[in-house]
Design a protein around this motif. Structure first.
Motif, PDB file in Angstrom:
ATOM      1  N   PRO A  15      11.115   3.782 -10.844  1.00 43.95           N
ATOM      2  CA  PRO A  15      11.350   2.391 -11.232  1.00 43.95           C
ATOM      3  C   PRO A  15      11.692   1.477 -10.062  1.00 43.95           C
ATOM      4  CG  PRO A  15      13.134   3.807 -12.010  1.00 43.95           C
ATOM      5  CD  PRO A  15      12.078   4.705 -11.452  1.00 43.95           C
ATOM      6  N   ALA A  16      12.311   1.986  -9.022  1.00 49.53           N
ATOM      7  CA  ALA A  16      12.641   1.124  -7.878  1.00 49.53           C
ATOM      8  C   ALA A  16      11.367   0.642  -7.186  1.00 49.53           C
ATOM      9  CB  ALA A  16      13.542   1.859  -6.897  1.00 49.53           C
ATOM     10  N   ALA A  17      10.406   1.543  -7.007  1.00 47.88           N
ATOM     11  CA  ALA A  17       9.129   1.152  -6.405  1.00 47.88           C
ATOM     12  C   ALA A  17       8.380   0.202  -7.327  1.00 47.88           C
ATOM     13  CB  ALA A  17       8.282   2.386  -6.101  1.00 47.88           C
ATOM     14  N   ASP A  18       8.434   0.458  -8.634  1.00 49.11           N
ATOM     15  CA  ASP A  18       7.786  -0.437  -9.597  1.00 49.11           C
ATOM     16  C   ASP A  18       8.392  -1.840  -9.538  1.00 49.11           C
ATOM     17  OD1 ASP A  18       6.202   1.664 -10.424  1.00 49.11           O
ATOM     18  OD2 ASP A  18       7.245   1.964 -12.328  1.00 49.11           O
ATOM     19  N   ALA A  19       9.718  -1.914  -9.412  1.00 49.81           N
ATOM     20  CA  ALA A  19      10.380  -3.216  -9.341  1.00 49.81           C
ATOM     21  C   ALA A  19       9.983  -3.966  -8.070  1.00 49.81           C
ATOM     22  CB  ALA A  19      11.892  -3.039  -9.400  1.00 49.81           C
ATOM     23  N   THR A  20       9.830  -3.241  -6.974  1.00 53.03           N
ATOM     24  CA  THR A  20       9.405  -3.875  -5.727  1.00 53.03           C
ATOM     25  C   THR A  20       7.970  -4.370  -5.853  1.00 53.03           C
ATOM     26  OG1 THR A  20      10.925  -2.463  -4.503  1.00 53.03           O
ATOM     27  CG2 THR A  20       9.220  -3.587  -3.228  1.00 53.03           C
ATOM     28  N   LEU A  21       7.106  -3.573  -6.471  1.00 53.14           N
ATOM     29  CA  LEU A  21       5.733  -4.016  -6.714  1.00 53.14           C
ATOM     30  C   LEU A  21       5.719  -5.248  -7.616  1.00 53.14           C
ATOM     31  CD1 LEU A  21       3.918  -0.605  -7.185  1.00 53.14           C
ATOM     32  CD2 LEU A  21       3.438  -2.308  -5.404  1.00 53.14           C
ATOM     33  N   ALA A  22       6.566  -5.258  -8.641  1.00 53.39           N
ATOM     34  CA  ALA A  22       6.631  -6.415  -9.542  1.00 53.39           C
ATOM     35  C   ALA A  22       7.023  -7.679  -8.775  1.00 53.39           C
ATOM     36  CB  ALA A  22       7.605  -6.151 -10.685  1.00 53.39           C
ATOM     37  N   ALA A  23       7.915  -7.529  -7.803  1.00 53.11           N
ATOM     38  CA  ALA A  23       8.302  -8.683  -6.982  1.00 53.11           C
ATOM     39  C   ALA A  23       7.125  -9.158  -6.128  1.00 53.11           C
ATOM     40  CB  ALA A  23       9.491  -8.328  -6.095  1.00 53.11           C
ATOM     41  N   THR A  44      -0.488  -6.065  -8.248  1.00 50.13           N
ATOM     42  CA  THR A  44      -0.895  -6.121  -9.649  1.00 50.13           C
ATOM     43  C   THR A  44      -1.730  -4.906 -10.024  1.00 50.13           C
ATOM     44  OG1 THR A  44      -0.844  -8.530  -9.639  1.00 50.13           O
ATOM     45  CG2 THR A  44      -2.159  -7.493 -11.363  1.00 50.13           C
ATOM     46  N   SER A  45      -2.683  -4.570  -9.197  1.00 49.39           N
ATOM     47  CA  SER A  45      -3.546  -3.427  -9.453  1.00 49.39           C
ATOM     48  C   SER A  45      -2.751  -2.128  -9.502  1.00 49.39           C
ATOM     49  CB  SER A  45      -4.623  -3.347  -8.369  1.00 49.39           C
ATOM     50  OG  SER A  45      -5.417  -2.211  -8.555  1.00 49.39           O
ATOM     51  N   LEU A  46      -1.841  -1.963  -8.575  1.00 44.77           N
ATOM     52  CA  LEU A  46      -1.028  -0.746  -8.559  1.00 44.77           C
ATOM     53  C   LEU A  46      -0.154  -0.638  -9.801  1.00 44.77           C
ATOM     54  CD1 LEU A  46      -0.042  -0.648  -4.800  1.00 44.77           C
ATOM     55  CD2 LEU A  46      -1.561   0.937  -6.014  1.00 44.77           C
ATOM     56  N   LEU A  47       0.436  -1.746 -10.232  1.00 40.73           N
ATOM     57  CA  LEU A  47       1.252  -1.702 -11.449  1.00 40.73           C
ATOM     58  C   LEU A  47       0.404  -1.346 -12.662  1.00 40.73           C
ATOM     59  CD1 LEU A  47       3.676  -4.711 -10.957  1.00 40.73           C
ATOM     60  CD2 LEU A  47       4.292  -2.299 -11.148  1.00 40.73           C
ATOM     61  N   ARG A  48      -0.796  -1.872 -12.725  1.00 42.59           N
ATOM     62  CA  ARG A  48      -1.684  -1.537 -13.854  1.00 42.59           C
ATOM     63  C   ARG A  48      -2.050  -0.066 -13.836  1.00 42.59           C
ATOM     64  NH1 ARG A  48      -5.558  -6.772 -13.493  1.00 42.59           N
ATOM     65  NH2 ARG A  48      -4.174  -8.191 -14.601  1.00 42.59           N
ATOM     66  N   ALA A  86       0.828  -1.210   0.000  1.00 45.22           N
ATOM     67  CA  ALA A  86       0.000   0.000   0.000  1.00 45.22           C
ATOM     68  C   ALA A  86       0.865   1.263   0.000  1.00 45.22           C
ATOM     69  CB  ALA A  86      -0.932  -0.009   1.200  1.00 45.22           C
ATOM     70  N   ALA A  87       1.951   1.254   0.757  1.00 40.44           N
ATOM     71  CA  ALA A  87       2.825   2.424   0.829  1.00 40.44           C
ATOM     72  C   ALA A  87       3.517   2.690  -0.509  1.00 40.44           C
ATOM     73  CB  ALA A  87       3.861   2.237   1.930  1.00 40.44           C
ATOM     74  N   LEU A  88       3.821   1.637  -1.247  1.00 36.50           N
ATOM     75  CA  LEU A  88       4.496   1.809  -2.534  1.00 36.50           C
ATOM     76  C   LEU A  88       3.634   2.567  -3.544  1.00 36.50           C
ATOM     77  CD1 LEU A  88       6.253  -1.647  -2.844  1.00 36.50           C
ATOM     78  CD2 LEU A  88       7.371   0.581  -2.622  1.00 36.50           C
ATOM     79  N   ALA A  89       2.342   2.614  -3.327  1.00 35.25           N
ATOM     80  CA  ALA A  89       1.461   3.377  -4.212  1.00 35.25           C
ATOM     81  C   ALA A  89       1.831   4.853  -4.219  1.00 35.25           C
ATOM     82  CB  ALA A  89       0.006   3.202  -3.779  1.00 35.25           C
ATOM     83  N   GLU A  90       2.406   5.335  -3.132  1.00 33.88           N
ATOM     84  CA  GLU A  90       2.745   6.754  -2.989  1.00 33.88           C
ATOM     85  C   GLU A  90       4.159   7.084  -3.451  1.00 33.88           C
ATOM     86  OE1 GLU A  90       0.465   8.942  -1.971  1.00 33.88           O
ATOM     87  OE2 GLU A  90      -0.959   7.278  -1.797  1.00 33.88           O
ATOM     88  N   ASP A  93       3.619 -12.726  -4.684  1.00 33.72           N
ATOM     89  CA  ASP A  93       3.506 -13.016  -3.256  1.00 33.72           C
ATOM     90  C   ASP A  93       2.497 -14.143  -3.027  1.00 33.72           C
ATOM     91  OD1 ASP A  93       4.259 -11.412  -0.524  1.00 33.72           O
ATOM     92  OD2 ASP A  93       2.342 -12.465  -0.352  1.00 33.72           O
ATOM     93  N   PRO A  94       2.791 -15.060  -2.109  1.00 31.65           N
ATOM     94  CA  PRO A  94       1.865 -16.163  -1.839  1.00 31.65           C
ATOM     95  C   PRO A  94       0.545 -15.709  -1.212  1.00 31.65           C
ATOM     96  CG  PRO A  94       3.744 -16.264  -0.355  1.00 31.65           C
ATOM     97  CD  PRO A  94       4.032 -15.188  -1.342  1.00 31.65           C
ATOM     98  N   GLU A  95       0.526 -14.545  -0.583  1.00 33.16           N
ATOM     99  CA  GLU A  95      -0.718 -14.003  -0.017  1.00 33.16           C
ATOM    100  C   GLU A  95      -1.489 -13.308  -1.140  1.00 33.16           C
ATOM    101  OE1 GLU A  95      -3.820 -12.917   2.174  1.00 33.16           O
ATOM    102  OE2 GLU A  95      -2.237 -14.239   2.902  1.00 33.16           O
ATOM    103  N   ARG A  96      -2.654 -13.830  -1.457  1.00 39.06           N
ATOM    104  CA  ARG A  96      -3.439 -13.327  -2.584  1.00 39.06           C
ATOM    105  C   ARG A  96      -3.707 -11.825  -2.506  1.00 39.06           C
ATOM    106  NH1 ARG A  96      -6.761 -14.610  -6.761  1.00 39.06           N
ATOM    107  NH2 ARG A  96      -8.859 -13.757  -6.819  1.00 39.06           N
ATOM    108  N   GLY A  97      -4.022 -11.303  -1.343  1.00 38.06           N
ATOM    109  CA  GLY A  97      -4.312  -9.879  -1.199  1.00 38.06           C
ATOM    110  C   GLY A  97      -3.122  -9.002  -1.551  1.00 38.06           C
ATOM    111  N   VAL A  98      -1.946  -9.425  -1.144  1.00 36.08           N
ATOM    112  CA  VAL A  98      -0.724  -8.683  -1.462  1.00 36.08           C
ATOM    113  C   VAL A  98      -0.485  -8.715  -2.974  1.00 36.08           C
ATOM    114  CG1 VAL A  98       1.785  -8.604  -1.162  1.00 36.08           C
ATOM    115  CG2 VAL A  98       0.318  -9.088   0.793  1.00 36.08           C
ATOM    116  N   ALA A  99      -0.585  -9.901  -3.559  1.00 37.47           N
ATOM    117  CA  ALA A  99      -0.337 -10.063  -4.996  1.00 37.47           C
ATOM    118  C   ALA A  99      -1.333  -9.250  -5.827  1.00 37.47           C
ATOM    119  CB  ALA A  99      -0.403 -11.539  -5.367  1.00 37.47           C
ATOM    120  N   LEU A 100      -2.598  -9.286  -5.458  1.00 38.82           N
ATOM    121  CA  LEU A 100      -3.611  -8.547  -6.216  1.00 38.82           C
ATOM    122  C   LEU A 100      -3.431  -7.040  -6.079  1.00 38.82           C
ATOM    123  CD1 LEU A 100      -6.786 -10.734  -5.606  1.00 38.82           C
ATOM    124  CD2 LEU A 100      -5.418 -10.539  -7.689  1.00 38.82           C
ATOM    125  N   THR A 101      -3.076  -6.574  -4.886  1.00 38.54           N
ATOM    126  CA  THR A 101      -2.841  -5.144  -4.691  1.00 38.54           C
ATOM    127  C   THR A 101      -1.656  -4.685  -5.527  1.00 38.54           C
ATOM    128  OG1 THR A 101      -3.774  -5.209  -2.468  1.00 38.54           O
ATOM    129  CG2 THR A 101      -2.342  -3.342  -2.995  1.00 38.54           C
TER     130      THR A 101
END
Length: 82
Positions: free
Chosen positions: A29-37, A51-55, A21-25, A41-49
């Motif tokens: 590219p460093a934040a984008d790379a962290t979001l891509a990683a 993904t949504s932020l990258l989109r 959630a914090a990476l949204a702010e 994530d094995p936790e679906r909520g983390v992975a979906l968030t």
């Protein structure tokens, strides 16, 4: 950001959710790379968030140049504009 990416392994789910959630702010590219990683994530909520932020951050809903192609867990691969 590199240190943050390395510390994600083994971090509690709530910490990964807050980080995502914090990476949204944070622009760049460093934040984008962290979001891509976090897309894998094995936790679906983390992975979906992540993904949504990258989109949201990327033109046409795609990963930016230099990132691998990513897909929301359990969904079809998206390679073009939605």
């Amino acid at each position: 950001m590199e240190a943050i990416r390395h510390s994600l392994t083994g971090a509690p789910v709530d910490a990964r959710q807050r980080l995502t959630a914090a990476l949204a702010e944070i622009p760049g590219p460093a934040a984008d790379a962290t979001l891509a990683a976090l897309v894998d994530d094995p936790e679906r909520g983390v992975a979906l968030t992540a993904t949504s932020l990258l989109r949201t951050r990327s033109p046409h809903g795609q990963a930016r140049e230099g990132h691998r192609t990513w897909t929301a867990p359990g969904s079809a691969r998206r390679t073009g504009p939605e």
